[in-house]
Each structure stands twice: as structure tokens, then as C-alpha cells.
Design a protein around this motif. Structure first.
Motif, mmCIF file in Angstrom:
data_model
loop_
_atom_site.group_PDB
_atom_site.id
_atom_site.type_symbol
_atom_site.label_atom_id
_atom_site.label_comp_id
_atom_site.label_asym_id
_atom_site.label_seq_id
_atom_site.Cartn_x
_atom_site.Cartn_y
_atom_site.Cartn_z
ATOM 1 N N PRO A 39 0.827 -1.210 0.000
ATOM 2 C CA PRO A 39 0.000 0.000 0.000
ATOM 3 C C PRO A 39 0.858 1.254 0.000
ATOM 4 C CG PRO A 39 -0.832 -1.612 1.575
ATOM 5 C CD PRO A 39 0.482 -2.140 1.102
ATOM 6 N N LEU A 40 0.540 2.193 -0.901
ATOM 7 C CA LEU A 40 1.311 3.431 -1.011
ATOM 8 C C LEU A 40 0.824 4.505 -0.058
ATOM 9 C CD1 LEU A 40 1.637 3.763 -4.907
ATOM 10 C CD2 LEU A 40 3.273 2.784 -3.291
ATOM 11 N N GLY A 41 -0.402 4.390 0.416
ATOM 12 C CA GLY A 41 -1.007 5.437 1.227
ATOM 13 C C GLY A 41 -1.770 6.406 0.349
ATOM 14 N N PRO A 42 -2.725 7.131 0.929
ATOM 15 C CA PRO A 42 -3.585 8.009 0.128
ATOM 16 C C PRO A 42 -2.838 9.098 -0.619
ATOM 17 C CG PRO A 42 -4.532 7.634 2.303
ATOM 18 C CD PRO A 42 -3.162 7.068 2.340
ATOM 19 N N GLU A 43 -1.918 9.813 0.036
ATOM 20 C CA GLU A 43 -1.263 10.956 -0.604
ATOM 21 C C GLU A 43 -0.361 10.516 -1.759
ATOM 22 O OE1 GLU A 43 -1.683 14.131 -0.318
ATOM 23 O OE2 GLU A 43 -3.151 14.039 1.292
ATOM 24 N N ALA A 44 0.418 9.456 -1.554
ATOM 25 C CA ALA A 44 1.294 8.978 -2.628
ATOM 26 C C ALA A 44 0.472 8.458 -3.802
ATOM 27 C CB ALA A 44 2.221 7.889 -2.099
#
Length: 325
Positions: A90-95
């Protein structure tokens, strides 16, 4: 050609020289599937001109996007059951927002008005990574289709008592069936037999043909013996029912089923599917019966949906978006 897209992100179109890197990435991805392997995507490349991307930050691969040209725009991916960004973790929301903003800008540079983006359903994730749903919303994507997949969870606790199993047990007493699953070379001689049954049933009941031709499914089954299995329910030498499974690390998808009148009288397909669900759960996988939609997802085939629910399946949604470029 590599294109800088801001936030340290660069994009480059996929080329055949990237095949090994692409396939290693897909095999280890948090939401990967053998459907994204180039050996699978390549079988119908003539129908889906490739427009896939490798997405990097400071020389490190962040994600790949399986995609193709689609009319005036592009899509990820009409030739596959699902698509979207494929990430190692998972990259995360912002990335993810930065990645999809770069994808959006790439489409705009190409003069493409929009990207059709088919998400990877959550049951196909090894780790939850639905950051793309949030990023799509932030970028003004429109939800254009939501399919209701009928799925059973990866443990026995997710298989509640249902109508189908008592019926199957009762019918099992009427006939002794041999249930067996084949893959690779072992299944080579069985594909034409099952495909004849499948084509006859689809034509008789729906006036349709299978998505894959016999030659295509044999090609794919030969390339992916660890992921494509053929199950048969036989009485003596007669094949009464069959099922094709597409198996990934997190979920097993029911791709095709077929049975005739003789098979229906003894619930041959039901018995085969009960065994398939049990095998998926033994491997810690979800079992996906697929959707029961008609009219591009706007209607439900009530009889088919009831049949799947009778095994204990419940709904997992699969979203399709259009991202403006």
C-alpha cells in the motif's frame, strides 16, 4: 520514453524489454494477479493495443498500470476482469493521489479525454490497498459501474448454512459421481470435452459463446498451470458437469461452469462447486462466483444470483470509474 510528472514521479510506457521486470512486480504485488502477467495479457494483445505504464519515483518502481488504447481514450482494462494500479505494498492516500495525478496528466498529454479505471476488488488483495478509490474521488473520477460479486470468505466461518448444501447431499445419494480437478498437461485432453458442453449450454440458454475460444483457454492453461484448473463431475465415462477456476494468491474466481440435463438431475455442478469452495478455503482464499448482472450492470439475473446465494455467497462490490484527463 520516460516522462517526469512532478513529485519526483516519472512514467514510462511499457515495452517488451520490461517483461521480466513487469512480471516479477505483478507476482509479488499486494493486489497482483496472474491476469496482469504479460503471458496472460499478451494472448489478446491484437484486440487491446497496449498503453501500459511503469511508474517510478527516483528510479524506484512504485506501481504498474495495465492499460490499452480504447477508442479516443484508454482503459485499464476491458480485456481483463479487473485492472488499476498494481502496487507492491500500500502506497497510502497521498502517494497514490500523486501517482494518479501523474497518470491523469499523461493521458492529457496524449490527447486522451479519459481513462476507464476498473479497480481490483478487495478480495483479490493480499493487503488492503484501496487508496486508489480515495484518490480517484479527489481527482473528480465518476463511478460509472458497480458490480455485485457473489463471494464466500476464506474460512469456514464465512460459509453459513444455506439451502444448497442439504439439497446437494440429498441428490448425492442418487448417483455416485467422480469429481476430479486437472491442470497443465493432465487437463489437455479434457478441455475439448468440457468446451463442447460449455458452448452447447451457452448457445441453448443464452445464445452466446464463451469469452475465450478453445484454443485460447488451452494456451492460457498451458502457460499458467498453477493458476487455471478444470474440474469435472463424471458418471462412468460421461462428463455431467464442469467448472474452470482462475486461482490467485488471495481469491479463486469461478470463470466458467457448464452442465447438462443429466447433470442437473443429480446436482453434479453443485457438488463440484461445493468442493471448489472447500478447496479455496483450505488454501486461505476467497471464492468469487462473479457477478450476475445484465444490461452492463444495470440489472440482475435473479435466478443466477439466487443460485450463488444458495451456497452462502454474499456481496462484494467491484467499482469502475472514468477519470477525466
Amino acid at each position: 520514453m520516460t516522462v517526469a510528472a512532478g513529485d519526483g514521479i516519472t512514467l514510462r510506457p511499457y515495452t517488451p524489454a520490461d517483461e521480466a521486470v513487469w512480471n516479477r512486480w505483478v507476482a509479488g504485488a499486494a493486489n497482483g494477479s496472474f491476469l496482469f502477467d504479460r503471458g496472460f495479457m499478451g494472448y489478446h494483445a491484437d484486440r487491446f493495443p497496449d498503453a501500459s505504464l511503469l511508474i517510478e519515483r527516483q528510479g524506484r518502481l512504485l506501481a504498474v498500470l495495465p492499460a490499452h488504447r480504447d477508442g479516443d481514450g484508454w482503459a485499464s482494462h476491458r480485456g481483463l476482469s479487473y485492472g488499476g494500479l498494481v502496487v507492491a505494498q500500500p502506497l497510502g492516500p497521498e502517494a497514490t493521489l500523486a501517482v494518479l495525478r501523474a497518470v491523469q496528466a499523461h493521458g492529457r498529454r496524449q490527447g486522451w479525454p479519459a481513462l476507464l479505471y476498473k479497480t481490483v476488488p478487495l478480495i483479490y488483495h493480499r493487503l488492503p490497498c484501496e487508496d486508489d478509490r480515495w484518490a480517484l474521488w479527489r481527482l473528480g473520477a465518476t463511478l460509472v459501474r458497480r458490480d455485485a460479486l457473489a463471494a464466500i470468505g476464506p474460512t469456514a466461518a464465512h460459509w453459513p448454512p444455506a439451502r444448497r448444501r442439504p439439497i446437494t447431499r440429498a441428490m448425492r445419494e442418487r448417483a455416485a459421481l467422480r469429481l476430479h480437478w486437472q491442470a497443465g498437461d493432465e487437463a489437455a485432453a479434457s478441455w475439448p470435452v468440457f468446451w463442447g458442453l460449455l458452448e452447447a449450454e451457452l448457445q441453448a440458454r443464452h445464445g452466446q459463446s464463451p469469452v475465450h475460444s478453445l484454443d485460447e483457454i488451452r494456451l492460457l492453461a498451458g502457460r499458467f498451470p498453477a493458476h487455471i484448473r478444470l474440474g469435472l463431475a463424471c458418471q462412468g465415462a460421461e462428463v455431467l458437469a464442469g467448472a474452470v477456476l482462475f486461482e490467485g494468491p488471495a481469491a479463486c474466481r469461478l470463470q466458467y461452469t457448464a452442465t447438462g440435463d443429466a447433470g442437473r438431475r443429480v446436482a453434479a455442478l453443485d457438488q463440484l462447486l461445493e468442493q471448489a469452495v472447500a478447496q479455496a478455503q483450505a488454501g486461505g482464499r476467497w471464492f468469487d462466483f462473479g457477478h450476475s448482472h445484465e444490461d452492463q450492470g444495470r440489472a440482475v439475473n435473479a435466478g443466477l444470483a439466487f443460485y450463488k446465494a444458495s451456497f452462502g455467497a454474499s456481496t462484494v462490490v467491484h467499482d469502475h470509474y472514468v477519470l477525466p484527463c
